[in-house]
Motif scaffolding. Structure first.
Motif, PDB file in Angstrom:
ATOM      1  N   PRO A  15     -16.736  26.643   4.358  1.00 33.17           N
ATOM      2  CA  PRO A  15     -16.614  26.853   2.920  1.00 33.17           C
ATOM      3  C   PRO A  15     -17.986  26.763   2.266  1.00 33.17           C
ATOM      4  CG  PRO A  15     -15.093  25.167   3.678  1.00 33.17           C
ATOM      5  CD  PRO A  15     -15.968  25.529   4.826  1.00 33.17           C
ATOM      6  N   GLY A  16     -18.282  27.686   1.393  1.00 31.23           N
ATOM      7  CA  GLY A  16     -19.556  27.671   0.705  1.00 31.23           C
ATOM      8  C   GLY A  16     -20.613  28.540   1.352  1.00 31.23           C
ATOM      9  N   ALA A  17     -20.417  28.959   2.593  1.00 34.73           N
ATOM     10  CA  ALA A  17     -21.414  29.781   3.266  1.00 34.73           C
ATOM     11  C   ALA A  17     -21.506  31.134   2.579  1.00 34.73           C
ATOM     12  CB  ALA A  17     -21.061  29.944   4.735  1.00 34.73           C
ATOM     13  N   GLY A  18     -22.699  31.490   2.165  1.00 35.69           N
ATOM     14  CA  GLY A  18     -22.906  32.788   1.548  1.00 35.69           C
ATOM     15  C   GLY A  18     -22.618  32.846   0.057  1.00 35.69           C
ATOM     16  N   PHE A  19     -22.300  31.723  -0.565  1.00 34.15           N
ATOM     17  CA  PHE A  19     -22.042  31.723  -1.999  1.00 34.15           C
ATOM     18  C   PHE A  19     -23.344  31.572  -2.773  1.00 34.15           C
ATOM     19  CE2 PHE A  19     -17.834  30.549  -0.513  1.00 34.15           C
ATOM     20  CZ  PHE A  19     -17.015  31.270  -1.363  1.00 34.15           C
ATOM     21  N   THR A  20     -23.408  32.227  -3.925  1.00 32.03           N
ATOM     22  CA  THR A  20     -24.564  32.084  -4.801  1.00 32.03           C
ATOM     23  C   THR A  20     -24.085  31.624  -6.172  1.00 32.03           C
ATOM     24  OG1 THR A  20     -24.507  34.353  -5.652  1.00 32.03           O
ATOM     25  CG2 THR A  20     -25.771  33.963  -3.612  1.00 32.03           C
ATOM     26  N   MET A  31     -23.186  22.605  -5.886  1.00 31.57           N
ATOM     27  CA  MET A  31     -24.440  21.936  -5.578  1.00 31.57           C
ATOM     28  C   MET A  31     -25.421  22.978  -5.057  1.00 31.57           C
ATOM     29  SD  MET A  31     -25.178  18.693  -3.090  1.00 31.57           S
ATOM     30  CE  MET A  31     -23.915  17.791  -3.948  1.00 31.57           C
ATOM     31  N   VAL A  32     -26.651  22.926  -5.544  1.00 33.35           N
ATOM     32  CA  VAL A  32     -27.679  23.861  -5.102  1.00 33.35           C
ATOM     33  C   VAL A  32     -28.049  23.543  -3.659  1.00 33.35           C
ATOM     34  CG1 VAL A  32     -30.054  24.645  -5.466  1.00 33.35           C
ATOM     35  CG2 VAL A  32     -28.584  24.179  -7.429  1.00 33.35           C
ATOM     36  N   VAL A  33     -28.097  24.588  -2.830  1.00 31.63           N
ATOM     37  CA  VAL A  33     -28.492  24.447  -1.433  1.00 31.63           C
ATOM     38  C   VAL A  33     -29.928  24.924  -1.249  1.00 31.63           C
ATOM     39  CG1 VAL A  33     -28.024  25.224   0.921  1.00 31.63           C
ATOM     40  CG2 VAL A  33     -26.131  24.725  -0.622  1.00 31.63           C
ATOM     41  N   GLN A  34     -30.267  26.074  -1.863  1.00 34.35           N
ATOM     42  CA  GLN A  34     -31.588  26.655  -1.655  1.00 34.35           C
ATOM     43  C   GLN A  34     -31.865  27.700  -2.721  1.00 34.35           C
ATOM     44  OE1 GLN A  34     -31.874  28.476   2.179  1.00 34.35           O
ATOM     45  NE2 GLN A  34     -33.999  29.080   1.934  1.00 34.35           N
ATOM     46  N   VAL A  35     -33.135  27.822  -3.108  1.00 36.37           N
ATOM     47  CA  VAL A  35     -33.577  28.913  -3.975  1.00 36.37           C
ATOM     48  C   VAL A  35     -34.260  29.925  -3.070  1.00 36.37           C
ATOM     49  CG1 VAL A  35     -35.076  29.584  -5.887  1.00 36.37           C
ATOM     50  CG2 VAL A  35     -33.813  27.430  -5.997  1.00 36.37           C
ATOM     51  N   ASN A  36     -33.743  31.148  -3.039  1.00 38.00           N
ATOM     52  CA  ASN A  36     -34.191  32.173  -2.100  1.00 38.00           C
ATOM     53  C   ASN A  36     -35.186  33.160  -2.689  1.00 38.00           C
ATOM     54  OD1 ASN A  36     -32.535  31.254   0.065  1.00 38.00           O
ATOM     55  ND2 ASN A  36     -30.788  32.167  -0.982  1.00 38.00           N
ATOM     56  N   ASP A  37     -35.962  32.731  -3.663  1.00 35.30           N
ATOM     57  CA  ASP A  37     -36.975  33.595  -4.267  1.00 35.30           C
ATOM     58  C   ASP A  37     -38.333  32.924  -4.084  1.00 35.30           C
ATOM     59  OD1 ASP A  37     -38.652  35.149  -5.821  1.00 35.30           O
ATOM     60  OD2 ASP A  37     -37.247  35.302  -7.486  1.00 35.30           O
ATOM     61  N   PRO A  38     -39.179  33.440  -3.177  1.00 40.59           N
ATOM     62  CA  PRO A  38     -40.454  32.783  -2.903  1.00 40.59           C
ATOM     63  C   PRO A  38     -41.528  33.036  -3.970  1.00 40.59           C
ATOM     64  CG  PRO A  38     -40.258  34.749  -1.569  1.00 40.59           C
ATOM     65  CD  PRO A  38     -38.956  34.596  -2.314  1.00 40.59           C
ATOM     66  N   GLY A  39     -41.262  33.913  -4.903  1.00 46.91           N
ATOM     67  CA  GLY A  39     -42.268  34.284  -5.898  1.00 46.91           C
ATOM     68  C   GLY A  39     -42.304  33.350  -7.099  1.00 46.91           C
ATOM     69  N   PRO A  40     -42.984  33.795  -8.152  1.00 48.67           N
ATOM     70  CA  PRO A  40     -43.112  32.990  -9.368  1.00 48.67           C
ATOM     71  C   PRO A  40     -41.765  32.681 -10.025  1.00 48.67           C
ATOM     72  CG  PRO A  40     -44.599  34.879  -9.441  1.00 48.67           C
ATOM     73  CD  PRO A  40     -43.751  35.038  -8.223  1.00 48.67           C
ATOM     74  N   GLY A  49     -35.436  22.533 -12.412  1.00 49.63           N
ATOM     75  CA  GLY A  49     -34.579  21.518 -11.825  1.00 49.63           C
ATOM     76  C   GLY A  49     -33.575  22.034 -10.819  1.00 49.63           C
ATOM     77  N   LEU A  50     -33.650  23.298 -10.479  1.00 48.04           N
ATOM     78  CA  LEU A  50     -32.719  23.870  -9.498  1.00 48.04           C
ATOM     79  C   LEU A  50     -33.230  23.613  -8.079  1.00 48.04           C
ATOM     80  CD1 LEU A  50     -31.808  27.106 -11.385  1.00 48.04           C
ATOM     81  CD2 LEU A  50     -30.190  25.418 -10.561  1.00 48.04           C
ATOM     82  N   VAL A  51     -33.282  22.354  -7.713  1.00 48.03           N
ATOM     83  CA  VAL A  51     -33.736  21.952  -6.384  1.00 48.03           C
ATOM     84  C   VAL A  51     -32.512  21.608  -5.541  1.00 48.03           C
ATOM     85  CG1 VAL A  51     -35.980  21.153  -7.192  1.00 48.03           C
ATOM     86  CG2 VAL A  51     -34.051  19.563  -7.137  1.00 48.03           C
ATOM     87  N   PRO A  52     -32.632  21.673  -4.213  1.00 44.08           N
ATOM     88  CA  PRO A  52     -31.485  21.337  -3.361  1.00 44.08           C
ATOM     89  C   PRO A  52     -30.903  19.965  -3.701  1.00 44.08           C
ATOM     90  CG  PRO A  52     -33.193  22.356  -2.053  1.00 44.08           C
ATOM     91  CD  PRO A  52     -33.784  22.137  -3.426  1.00 44.08           C
ATOM     92  N   GLY A  53     -29.574  19.929  -3.793  1.00 42.72           N
ATOM     93  CA  GLY A  53     -28.860  18.708  -4.121  1.00 42.72           C
ATOM     94  C   GLY A  53     -28.488  18.573  -5.587  1.00 42.72           C
ATOM     95  N   THR A  54     -29.006  19.454  -6.429  1.00 43.36           N
ATOM     96  CA  THR A  54     -28.715  19.402  -7.864  1.00 43.36           C
ATOM     97  C   THR A  54     -27.310  19.931  -8.139  1.00 43.36           C
ATOM     98  OG1 THR A  54     -31.036  19.730  -8.424  1.00 43.36           O
ATOM     99  CG2 THR A  54     -29.431  20.215 -10.149  1.00 43.36           C
ATOM    100  N   ALA A  88     -28.635  29.822  -3.606  1.00 44.17           N
ATOM    101  CA  ALA A  88     -27.530  29.531  -2.696  1.00 44.17           C
ATOM    102  C   ALA A  88     -26.891  28.204  -3.109  1.00 44.17           C
ATOM    103  CB  ALA A  88     -28.033  29.432  -1.256  1.00 44.17           C
ATOM    104  N   ILE A  89     -25.541  28.174  -3.100  1.00 47.19           N
ATOM    105  CA  ILE A  89     -24.813  26.979  -3.561  1.00 47.19           C
ATOM    106  C   ILE A  89     -23.747  26.566  -2.568  1.00 47.19           C
ATOM    107  CG2 ILE A  89     -25.160  27.451  -6.008  1.00 47.19           C
ATOM    108  CD1 ILE A  89     -22.136  28.450  -5.938  1.00 47.19           C
ATOM    109  N   TRP A  90     -23.227  25.357  -2.777  1.00 48.15           N
ATOM    110  CA  TRP A  90     -22.075  24.829  -2.076  1.00 48.15           C
ATOM    111  C   TRP A  90     -21.063  24.495  -3.174  1.00 48.15           C
ATOM    112  CZ3 TRP A  90     -20.976  24.507   2.996  1.00 48.15           C
ATOM    113  CH2 TRP A  90     -19.845  23.790   3.353  1.00 48.15           C
TER     114      TRP A  90
END
Length: 94
Positions: A15-20, A31-40, A49-54, A88-90
């Motif tokens: 559950p949660g795999a592939g959700f944004t 819960m935020v899992v990852q931000v998938n934008d490496p740019g600015p 504040g959108l860091v993993p675990g938020t 990416a979220i859970w």
């Protein structure tokens, strides 16, 4: 001795795999899992504040469906769907 079945092999994605963040409906939390934008833009999301675990809650969508307002660490921010797809979220709860 009979061979036992391995019940620990997942038969589907967890559950949660592939959700944004764009997949959340108003009233849902995640819960935020990852931000998938490496740019600015991704760096700006991390600064907001959108860091993993938020924990994030989807509050409401604009009448045309874009952008959506989210509650993040006591603040309300509006993100466009294309930006929310980079987070990416859970999902939490029903």
């Amino acid at each position: 001795m009979p061979k036992q079945k391995n019940n620990h092999i997942p038969t589907k994605k967890p559950p949660g795999a592939g959700f944004t963040l764009a997949d959340l409906s108003p009233g849902q939390q995640a819960m935020v899992v990852q931000v998938n934008d490496p740019g600015p833009a991704g760096r700006r999301l991390l600064d907001l504040g959108l860091v993993p675990g938020t924990r994030v809650a989807s509050l409401r969508r604009s009448p045309l469906g874009d952008p959506t307002a989210y509650a993040i660490r006591g603040a309300v921010i509006a993100l466009r769907r294309d930006t929310a797809r980079q987070i990416a979220i859970w999902p939490l709860g029903p």
